[in-house]
Design an enzyme around this catalytic site. Structure first.
Site, PDB file in Angstrom:
ATOM      1  N   GLU A 164      44.994  34.735  44.419  1.00 15.42           N
ATOM      2  CA  GLU A 164      46.127  34.962  43.518  1.00 15.42           C
ATOM      3  C   GLU A 164      47.465  34.631  44.182  1.00 15.42           C
ATOM      4  O   GLU A 164      48.346  35.478  44.319  1.00 15.42           O
ATOM      5  CB  GLU A 164      46.125  36.413  43.031  1.00 15.42           C
ATOM      6  CG  GLU A 164      44.887  36.737  42.216  1.00 15.42           C
ATOM      7  CD  GLU A 164      44.939  38.103  41.548  1.00 15.42           C
ATOM      8  OE1 GLU A 164      45.605  38.998  42.091  1.00 15.42           O
ATOM      9  OE2 GLU A 164      44.313  38.275  40.492  1.00 15.42           O
ATOM     10  N   CYS A 169      59.169  34.841  49.891  1.00 10.12           N
ATOM     11  CA  CYS A 169      59.816  35.403  51.071  1.00 10.12           C
ATOM     12  C   CYS A 169      61.246  34.893  51.173  1.00 10.12           C
ATOM     13  O   CYS A 169      61.515  33.725  50.912  1.00 10.12           O
ATOM     14  CB  CYS A 169      59.032  35.027  52.326  1.00 10.12           C
ATOM     15  SG  CYS A 169      59.820  35.617  53.827  1.00 10.12           S
ATOM     16  N   GLU A 317      37.726  36.644  37.624  1.00  7.30           N
ATOM     17  CA  GLU A 317      37.723  38.108  37.698  1.00  7.30           C
ATOM     18  C   GLU A 317      38.040  38.687  36.332  1.00  7.30           C
ATOM     19  O   GLU A 317      38.977  38.250  35.666  1.00  7.30           O
ATOM     20  CB  GLU A 317      38.813  38.616  38.652  1.00  7.30           C
ATOM     21  CG  GLU A 317      38.641  38.281  40.098  1.00  7.30           C
ATOM     22  CD  GLU A 317      39.786  38.887  40.934  1.00  7.30           C
ATOM     23  OE1 GLU A 317      40.423  39.849  40.486  1.00  7.30           O
ATOM     24  OE2 GLU A 317      40.036  38.363  42.026  1.00  7.30           O
ATOM     25  N   GLU A 365      41.320  50.432  46.084  1.00  5.72           N
ATOM     26  CA  GLU A 365      40.694  50.168  44.787  1.00  5.72           C
ATOM     27  C   GLU A 365      39.430  50.995  44.565  1.00  5.72           C
ATOM     28  O   GLU A 365      38.515  50.591  43.866  1.00  5.72           O
ATOM     29  CB  GLU A 365      40.443  48.652  44.644  1.00  5.72           C
ATOM     30  CG  GLU A 365      41.772  47.927  44.526  1.00  5.72           C
ATOM     31  CD  GLU A 365      41.705  46.410  44.408  1.00  5.72           C
ATOM     32  OE1 GLU A 365      42.619  45.849  43.787  1.00  5.72           O
ATOM     33  OE2 GLU A 365      40.755  45.807  44.949  1.00  5.72           O
ATOM     34  N   PHE A 367      38.979  53.406  42.750  1.00  3.03           N
ATOM     35  CA  PHE A 367      38.743  53.848  41.374  1.00  3.03           C
ATOM     36  C   PHE A 367      38.751  52.697  40.374  1.00  3.03           C
ATOM     37  O   PHE A 367      39.034  52.879  39.203  1.00  3.03           O
ATOM     38  CB  PHE A 367      39.752  54.944  41.008  1.00  3.03           C
ATOM     39  CG  PHE A 367      39.607  56.142  41.908  1.00  3.03           C
ATOM     40  CD1 PHE A 367      38.432  56.880  41.909  1.00  3.03           C
ATOM     41  CD2 PHE A 367      40.618  56.488  42.804  1.00  3.03           C
ATOM     42  CE1 PHE A 367      38.273  57.953  42.774  1.00  3.03           C
ATOM     43  CE2 PHE A 367      40.462  57.560  43.662  1.00  3.03           C
ATOM     44  CZ  PHE A 367      39.286  58.306  43.659  1.00  3.03           C
TER      45      PHE A 367
HETATM   46  C1  GAL Z   1      42.934  41.070  41.314  1.00  3.93           C
HETATM   47  C2  GAL Z   1      42.579  40.728  42.738  1.00  3.93           C
HETATM   48  C3  GAL Z   1      41.358  41.460  43.202  1.00  3.93           C
HETATM   49  C4  GAL Z   1      41.430  42.904  42.811  1.00  3.93           C
HETATM   50  C5  GAL Z   1      41.601  43.003  41.327  1.00  3.93           C
HETATM   51  C6  GAL Z   1      41.641  44.418  40.810  1.00  3.93           C
HETATM   52  O1  GAL Z   1      44.289  40.901  41.102  1.00  3.93           O
HETATM   53  O2  GAL Z   1      42.380  39.350  42.890  1.00  3.93           O
HETATM   54  O3  GAL Z   1      41.249  41.333  44.598  1.00  3.93           O
HETATM   55  O4  GAL Z   1      42.521  43.486  43.467  1.00  3.93           O
HETATM   56  O5  GAL Z   1      42.798  42.396  40.964  1.00  3.93           O
HETATM   57  O6  GAL Z   1      41.864  44.450  39.411  1.00  3.93           O
HETATM   58 ZN    ZN Z   2      59.693  33.977  55.224  1.00  2.36          ZN
END
Ligand code: GAL
Ligand code: ZN
Length: 681
Positions: A164, A169, A317, A365, A367
């Site tokens: 993602e 920065c 995902e 994470e 939960f």
């Molecule tokens: C996404 C991420 C995953 C996990 C997931 C939880 O944004 O790529 O690693 O954090 O959310 O919903």
């Molecule tokens: Zn930087």
């Protein structure tokens, strides 16, 4: 859809993955969180559930390289071997989204700095500066080691770059990179000063060293500087992606490379990234309590298909139930994740994957729902996962099939960035809200839509909608004009054609570069109070699909417009603008161009959609589609998905077989809430 600008032309793609495997089903697999005894059970359960793809290694840098230069790949060898033994393909991630603590500890300059000058620490994830040479070097080293080690491994099917991408920065290293980027774009300081309009507020730069990112400042920041900063940050991540991709491609030329998107995510111009990857992948987490979630999700899927140039994409995902990162995390009722998975499939996904396989016991994470919950495999949730994995086999033939669409919606990141700056007439007119509000009536009518970039080749579409094009280049405006003159139907939403690519206002009547094709132009942007709402009345006679003189409400936004050859389809009613055009329609050569100078309420936008669809000769898949039902065709299969709360009878156009139940259907199908029919004639 024809690939336009910003669309991948790679030979590798989802077909590289689905060939011999069918539709993909699986999820993020984080075996590093579990003792090895659990892995064997994982593999067994995966097979039973029909899992054929897992994403491995996303957050494993510290495990792979516990101290600088010391590598430990043994455990990953065993994971990949285990997957290969079970016939499960691996989407192997480069672990660069979360550098180990040693990187930030020894090289604090790799840690990102926010707008206020504060460094962000490790202890979470994503803590890197995309422009840091130290980070880049270390990242590419681990990526190289990974690619060298697993090139040719039978489990390796796909590369997953980072996770993602989205970091920004504001540090001094990034400032130097920003200056280099600006030099490349403008050549000399004089051109930069002109582009940024620095005579305003005494911002003239006399030396490149004075130029910095838009850091926290006392008051509003120069919008042209900010627009270039958005571009630069997106390019920095793209550059980082490319660097990793090149390492991977050089070592495994036959293995596709992807990175996971986040839907309509503002910081990265996904058109630019999609053009550089082999597979478009997305992470998508609909909010269970959002009534617009089905349409928002469909829009996002259509965007992914657009990014993939009309080819299949991968839902990398999603969640089987609740996430854990909202303040109050509603679970999904039984049947919901299946419905959502099938929605993605219907809209062009060839893979349906989840975050994550087994719920974490520890970490931030704990939960978050998973495919195997904390309570184990003997649960209703896991049973549903298994059933879904198995039923996908019935739909295997859909892999590779296109989703035909005759309507396109134009969406570009530059315009989004440029629009949503502070100091505009109203911050209630936003790019994604506009896009979604125009998308909804098409979704509700079962009209498929492709999402395309502003520079796309539009010639294949009967109707093109640009809900907002605040920033438009001369070339893109010319493209839209040519599309209309060539016989297309175009709809342009309010506050469009306002600025040029430097974010400078185009002078003259607006929308200057589209004025001629629209046959209408304006002289004042007039945000309106929300209460009472803006009133408009239809004026164009019964063919407008609304009774002449009937009124509708709009909100937030109005414009002082004059028709210059266009017919007035709706006018403002009452107030200062009484009788002035609100919606215009212009026959321009062989085509028709519409302009909408306000934000009509949903029913009125629906009426408008009906009217422009008639102009374009496009109709929905099912006339009189019941409320809450989504209709979309993929290949020859008609999907009907019931997102509503009631059981409905849906008329169907032809006798068919429901691939999910195996039963014949004729005349109509009955769908309980969350039920899906996949009808093959
Ligand atoms: C996404 C991420 C995953 C996990 C997931 C939880 O944004 O790529 O690693 O954090 O959310 O919903
Ligand atoms: Zn930087």
């Amino acid at each position: 859809m024809k690939p336009g600008a910003g669309v991948t032309s790679s030979e590798l793609g989802m077909h590289t993955l689905t060939e011999g495997r069918g539709l993909l089903f699986g999820g993020d697999y984080n075996p590093e969180q579990w003792p090895e005894e659990v892995w064997a059970e994982d593999a067994r359960l995966m097979r039973a559930a029909g899992v054929n793809l897992v994403t491995v290694g996303v957050f494993s840098w510290a495990r792979l390289e516990p101290e600088p230069g010391r590598r430990d790949f043994g455990w990953l060898d065993r994971v990949l071997d285990l997957m290969a033994e079970h016939g499960i393909a691996v989407d192997l991630a480069t672990p660069t989204a979360s550098p180990p603590p040693w990187l930030g500890h020894r090289w604090p300059e790799t840690l990102p700095v926010d707008e206020g000058g504060h460094r962000l620490w490790y202890g979470s994830r994503n803590q890197f500066c995309p422009s840091s040479p130290v980070y880049r070097e270390r990242a590419l080293e681990i990526v190289t080691a990974l690619a060298d080690r697993y090139a040719g491994h039978p489990a390796l099917a796909l590369w997953h770059v980072g996770n993602e991408l989205g970091e920004v920065c504001h540090c001094d290293v990034s400032a130097a990179a920003f200056r280099a980027w600006l030099r490349e774009r403008y050549g000399d300081l004089g051109t930069l000063n002109e582009a940024w309009g620095t005579t305003f507020w005494s911002q003239g730069y006399g030396d490149w060293a004075e130029v910095v990112p838009p850091r926290r400042a006392p008051y509003l920041i120069n919008p042209s500087q900010r627009l270039d900063w958005w571009r630069f940050c997106s390019d920095a991540l793209l550059d980082h992606f490319r660097a990793e991709r090149d390492v991977l491609r050089a070592r495994t030329p036959g293995t596709p490379v992807t990175t996971n998107f986040m839907g309509l995510f503002k910081r990265v111009d996904y058109w630019s990234v999609a053009a550089e990857e082999d597979v478009v992948a997305n992470d998508w987490y609909p909010e269970p309590g959002d009534p617009l979630a089905p349409a928002r999700t469909a829009l996002t899927h259509d965007l992914m298909r657009g990014l993939a140039g009309g080819r299949p994409w991968l839902l990398m995902e999603q969640s089987t139930s609740a996430v854990n990162w909202r303040p109050h995390n509603l679970p999904k009722p039984p049947g919901q994740f299946r419905l959502e998975s099938l929605q993605a499939l219907a809209r062009g996904a060839d893979g349906l994957c989840y975050f994550q396989w087994r719920a974490s016991r520890f970490g931030a994470e704990r939960f978050h729902a998973a495919m195997v919950p904390h309570a184990g495999a003997d649960t209703r949730l896991h049973a549903a996962v298994r059933a879904h994995g198995q039923e996908l086999r019935k739909l295997a033939d859909l892999a590779g099939e296109p989703v035909p669409a005759r309507v396109a919606m134009v969406f570009g990141w530059e315009s989004w960035w440029a629009l949503e700056e502070r100091g505009r007439p109203s911050d209630r007119l936003n790019a994604v809200d506009q896009l979604l509000s125009y998308y909804v009536p098409f979704f509700e009518r079962g009209v498929s839509v492709d999402v395309v970039p502003p520079a796309a080749d539009l010639s294949a579409y009967a109707l093109v909608v640009a809900p907002n094009l605040f920033l438009v280049s001369d070339e893109d405006a010319a493209g839209l004009t040519a599309y209309v003159r060539g016989g297309g139907v175009l709809v342009v939403g309010p506050f469009s054609g306002v600025v040029d690519p430097r974010a400078q206002v185009r002078t003259g009547r607006f929308p200057a570069p589209l004025r001629e094709v629209l046959g209408a132009s304006g002289e004042e942007w007039l945000p309106a109070p929300e209460d009472p709402p803006v009133r408009c009345r239809w004026t164009g006679g019964p063919e407008n699909g609304a009774e002449d003189g009937a009124e509708f409400a709009a909100r937030t936004w109005t414009e002082l417009l004059t028709a210059e050859g266009a017919e007035v389809v709706a006018e403002f009613a009452g107030g200062d603008l009484d009788g002035r055009p609100a919606v215009t329609r212009h026959r321009a050569s062989a085509g028709v161009a519409w302009y909408v100078a306000t934000m009509p309420e949903p029913a009125a936008l629906g009426a408008l959609a009906g009217r422009v669809l008639a102009d374009a000769g496009v109709s929905g898949l099912i006339p009189g589609l019941p409320e809450g039902v989504e209709a979309v065709r993929r290949g020859e299969v008609l999907f009907l998905l019931n997102h509503g709360g009631a059981t409905v009878r849906v008329p169907i156009p032809h006798a068919a077989e429901d691939l999910l139940t195996g039963s014949p259907a004729e005349g109509h199908v009955t769908l309980a809430p969350r039920a899906v029919a996949a009808l093959r004639p």
